[in-house]
Design a protein around this motif. Structure first.
Motif, PDB file in Angstrom:
ATOM      1  N   LYS A   7       0.896  -1.206   0.115  1.00 43.82           N
ATOM      2  CA  LYS A   7      -0.096   0.004  -0.075  1.00 43.82           C
ATOM      3  C   LYS A   7       1.016   1.291  -0.142  1.00 43.82           C
ATOM      4  O   LYS A   7       1.977   1.377   0.630  1.00 43.82           O
ATOM      5  N   LEU A   8       0.711   2.030  -0.891  1.00 46.46           N
ATOM      6  CA  LEU A   8       1.347   3.202  -0.998  1.00 46.46           C
ATOM      7  C   LEU A   8       1.026   4.508  -0.003  1.00 46.46           C
ATOM      8  O   LEU A   8      -0.012   4.285   0.683  1.00 46.46           O
ATOM      9  N   ALA A   9       1.493   5.446   0.171  1.00 47.88           N
ATOM     10  CA  ALA A   9       1.497   6.556   1.196  1.00 47.88           C
ATOM     11  C   ALA A   9       0.145   7.260   1.044  1.00 47.88           C
ATOM     12  O   ALA A   9      -0.719   7.616   1.745  1.00 47.88           O
ATOM     13  N   ASP A  10      -0.261   7.248  -0.203  1.00 55.72           N
ATOM     14  CA  ASP A  10      -1.703   7.812  -0.801  1.00 55.72           C
ATOM     15  C   ASP A  10      -2.685   6.814  -0.578  1.00 55.72           C
ATOM     16  O   ASP A  10      -3.873   7.352  -0.855  1.00 55.72           O
ATOM     17  N   GLY A  11      -2.518   5.562  -0.078  1.00 56.19           N
ATOM     18  CA  GLY A  11      -3.661   4.487  -0.044  1.00 56.19           C
ATOM     19  C   GLY A  11      -3.902   3.620  -1.080  1.00 56.19           C
ATOM     20  O   GLY A  11      -4.712   2.738  -1.001  1.00 56.19           O
ATOM     21  N   GLN A  12      -3.319   3.949  -2.321  1.00 56.70           N
ATOM     22  CA  GLN A  12      -3.405   2.959  -3.266  1.00 56.70           C
ATOM     23  C   GLN A  12      -2.740   1.707  -3.085  1.00 56.70           C
ATOM     24  O   GLN A  12      -1.456   1.672  -2.709  1.00 56.70           O
ATOM     25  N   LEU A  13      -3.405   0.414  -3.595  1.00 63.53           N
ATOM     26  CA  LEU A  13      -2.792  -0.698  -3.275  1.00 63.53           C
ATOM     27  C   LEU A  13      -1.641  -0.890  -4.646  1.00 63.53           C
ATOM     28  O   LEU A  13      -2.013  -0.464  -5.592  1.00 63.53           O
ATOM     29  N   LEU A  69      -2.366  -0.597  -8.842  1.00 58.15           N
ATOM     30  CA  LEU A  69      -1.060  -0.381  -9.479  1.00 58.15           C
ATOM     31  C   LEU A  69      -0.275  -1.400  -9.502  1.00 58.15           C
ATOM     32  O   LEU A  69      -0.045  -2.176  -8.725  1.00 58.15           O
ATOM     33  N   ILE A  70       0.385  -1.698 -10.847  1.00 60.67           N
ATOM     34  CA  ILE A  70       1.214  -2.726 -10.995  1.00 60.67           C
ATOM     35  C   ILE A  70       2.599  -2.080 -11.136  1.00 60.67           C
ATOM     36  O   ILE A  70       2.541  -1.195 -12.037  1.00 60.67           O
ATOM     37  N   VAL A  71       3.612  -2.623 -10.626  1.00 58.31           N
ATOM     38  CA  VAL A  71       5.127  -2.032 -10.717  1.00 58.31           C
ATOM     39  C   VAL A  71       5.906  -3.360 -10.868  1.00 58.31           C
ATOM     40  O   VAL A  71       5.794  -4.118 -10.367  1.00 58.31           O
ATOM     41  N   GLN A  72       6.770  -3.113 -12.135  1.00 60.95           N
ATOM     42  CA  GLN A  72       7.572  -4.197 -12.221  1.00 60.95           C
ATOM     43  C   GLN A  72       9.071  -3.668 -12.213  1.00 60.95           C
ATOM     44  O   GLN A  72       9.371  -2.151 -12.586  1.00 60.95           O
ATOM     45  N   LYS A  73      10.047  -4.217 -12.033  1.00 58.86           N
ATOM     46  CA  LYS A  73      11.513  -4.043 -11.935  1.00 58.86           C
ATOM     47  C   LYS A  73      11.995  -4.554 -13.249  1.00 58.86           C
ATOM     48  O   LYS A  73      12.225  -5.790 -13.414  1.00 58.86           O
ATOM     49  N   GLY A  74      12.579  -3.664 -14.156  1.00 58.89           N
ATOM     50  CA  GLY A  74      13.169  -4.188 -15.470  1.00 58.89           C
ATOM     51  C   GLY A  74      14.590  -4.576 -15.255  1.00 58.89           C
ATOM     52  O   GLY A  74      15.100  -4.644 -14.044  1.00 58.89           O
ATOM     53  N   GLU A  75      15.127  -5.020 -16.304  1.00 58.86           N
ATOM     54  CA  GLU A  75      16.537  -5.794 -16.145  1.00 58.86           C
ATOM     55  C   GLU A  75      17.622  -4.731 -15.839  1.00 58.86           C
ATOM     56  O   GLU A  75      18.563  -5.086 -15.125  1.00 58.86           O
ATOM     57  N   ALA A  76      17.297  -3.450 -16.129  1.00 56.20           N
ATOM     58  CA  ALA A  76      18.290  -2.533 -15.793  1.00 56.20           C
ATOM     59  C   ALA A  76      17.985  -1.682 -14.393  1.00 56.20           C
ATOM     60  O   ALA A  76      18.670  -0.919 -14.148  1.00 56.20           O
ATOM     61  N   GLN A  78      15.506  -0.355 -13.516  1.00 60.65           N
ATOM     62  CA  GLN A  78      14.301   0.768 -13.658  1.00 60.65           C
ATOM     63  C   GLN A  78      13.085   0.293 -13.366  1.00 60.65           C
ATOM     64  O   GLN A  78      12.645  -0.959 -13.512  1.00 60.65           O
ATOM     65  N   LEU A  79      11.911   1.101 -12.791  1.00 64.08           N
ATOM     66  CA  LEU A  79      10.577   0.743 -12.376  1.00 64.08           C
ATOM     67  C   LEU A  79       9.747   1.200 -13.389  1.00 64.08           C
ATOM     68  O   LEU A  79       9.969   2.292 -13.662  1.00 64.08           O
ATOM     69  N   THR A  80       8.823   0.322 -13.824  1.00 64.02           N
ATOM     70  CA  THR A  80       7.636   0.951 -14.476  1.00 64.02           C
ATOM     71  C   THR A  80       6.426   0.487 -13.939  1.00 64.02           C
ATOM     72  O   THR A  80       6.119  -0.469 -13.180  1.00 64.02           O
ATOM     73  N   GLY A  81       5.265   1.613 -13.969  1.00 63.34           N
ATOM     74  CA  GLY A  81       4.327   1.020 -13.263  1.00 63.34           C
ATOM     75  C   GLY A  81       2.924   1.754 -14.149  1.00 63.34           C
ATOM     76  O   GLY A  81       2.884   2.546 -14.848  1.00 63.34           O
ATOM     77  N   TYR A  82       1.724   0.969 -14.035  1.00 63.50           N
ATOM     78  CA  TYR A  82       0.458   1.325 -14.514  1.00 63.50           C
ATOM     79  C   TYR A  82      -0.540   0.773 -13.924  1.00 63.50           C
ATOM     80  O   TYR A  82      -0.515  -0.220 -13.212  1.00 63.50           O
ATOM     81  N   ASP A  83      -1.674   1.583 -14.058  1.00 64.51           N
ATOM     82  CA  ASP A  83      -2.970   1.052 -13.404  1.00 64.51           C
ATOM     83  C   ASP A  83      -3.699   0.169 -14.205  1.00 64.51           C
ATOM     84  O   ASP A  83      -3.936   0.186 -15.454  1.00 64.51           O
ATOM     85  N   VAL A  84      -4.183  -0.832 -13.476  1.00 67.18           N
ATOM     86  CA  VAL A  84      -5.193  -1.914 -14.076  1.00 67.18           C
ATOM     87  C   VAL A  84      -6.406  -1.969 -13.237  1.00 67.18           C
ATOM     88  O   VAL A  84      -6.567  -1.717 -12.268  1.00 67.18           O
ATOM     89  N   PRO A  85      -7.441  -2.426 -13.942  1.00 66.88           N
ATOM     90  CA  PRO A  85      -8.808  -2.657 -13.389  1.00 66.88           C
ATOM     91  C   PRO A  85      -8.789  -4.027 -12.262  1.00 66.88           C
ATOM     92  O   PRO A  85      -7.924  -4.737 -12.238  1.00 66.88           O
ATOM     93  N   LEU A  86      -9.318  -3.556 -10.959  1.00 65.08           N
ATOM     94  CA  LEU A  86      -9.319  -4.630  -9.885  1.00 65.08           C
ATOM     95  C   LEU A  86     -10.973  -4.901  -9.761  1.00 65.08           C
ATOM     96  O   LEU A  86     -11.731  -3.977  -9.614  1.00 65.08           O
ATOM     97  N   THR A  87     -11.244  -6.195 -10.008  1.00 61.56           N
ATOM     98  CA  THR A  87     -12.560  -6.777  -9.772  1.00 61.56           C
ATOM     99  C   THR A  87     -12.211  -7.710  -8.443  1.00 61.56           C
ATOM    100  O   THR A  87     -11.393  -8.545  -8.145  1.00 61.56           O
TER     101      THR A  87
END
Length: 91
Positions: A7-13, A69-76, A78-87
Motif C-alpha cells: 500500500k502506497l502512502a496515498d492509500g493506493q494498493l 497499480l502494477i509495478v515491475q522492475k526491469g532488467e536495468a 528501472q521501475l515501470t508502473g501502470y494502473d489496471v482494473p481490480l475486480t
C-alpha cells in the motif's frame, strides 16, 4: 519471481514484481472467499498468485476502488508502473 502486495502512502494498493511479469497485466481479480488473486494477461491467459492473502490485505482489497497499480522492475533496474482494473468477487 517475487511478487508483493503493498500500500502506497496515498492509500493506493500496488502489486510489485521482480523480475517483470511475462506480459503486461491486463486486470486483477480478487476472490474474497478463497483469498486468492488472479492476474489476467492480454489474450485470455491468467496466472494465480501462489499464496493466500492475509486477513488485513483482504480487507484492503475489498475496500479498494476498482484499480490497482502494477509495478515491475526491469532488467536495468528501472521501475515501470501502470494502473489496471481490480475486480473483487465475493464467492
Amino acid at each position: 519471481m517475487q511478487i508483493e502486495l503493498g500500500k502506497l502512502a496515498d492509500g493506493q494498493l500496488v502489486i510489485v514484481s521482480d523480475p517483470p511479469f511475462p506480459s503486461d497485466v491486463a486486470s486483477v481479480t480478487f476472490y474474497v472467499g478463497q483469498r486468492l488473486i488472479v492476474l489476467a494477461y492480454p489474450g485470455g491467459e491468467d496466472e494465480l498468485m501462489h499464496y493466500e492473502v492475509s486477513d488485513s490485505a483482504s480487507a484492503e482489497l475489498i475496500s479498494t476502488p476498482d484499480e490497482i497499480l502494477i509495478v515491475q522492475k526491469g532488467e536495468a533496474g528501472q521501475l515501470t508502473g501502470y494502473d489496471v482494473p481490480l475486480t473483487v468477487i465475493h464467492d
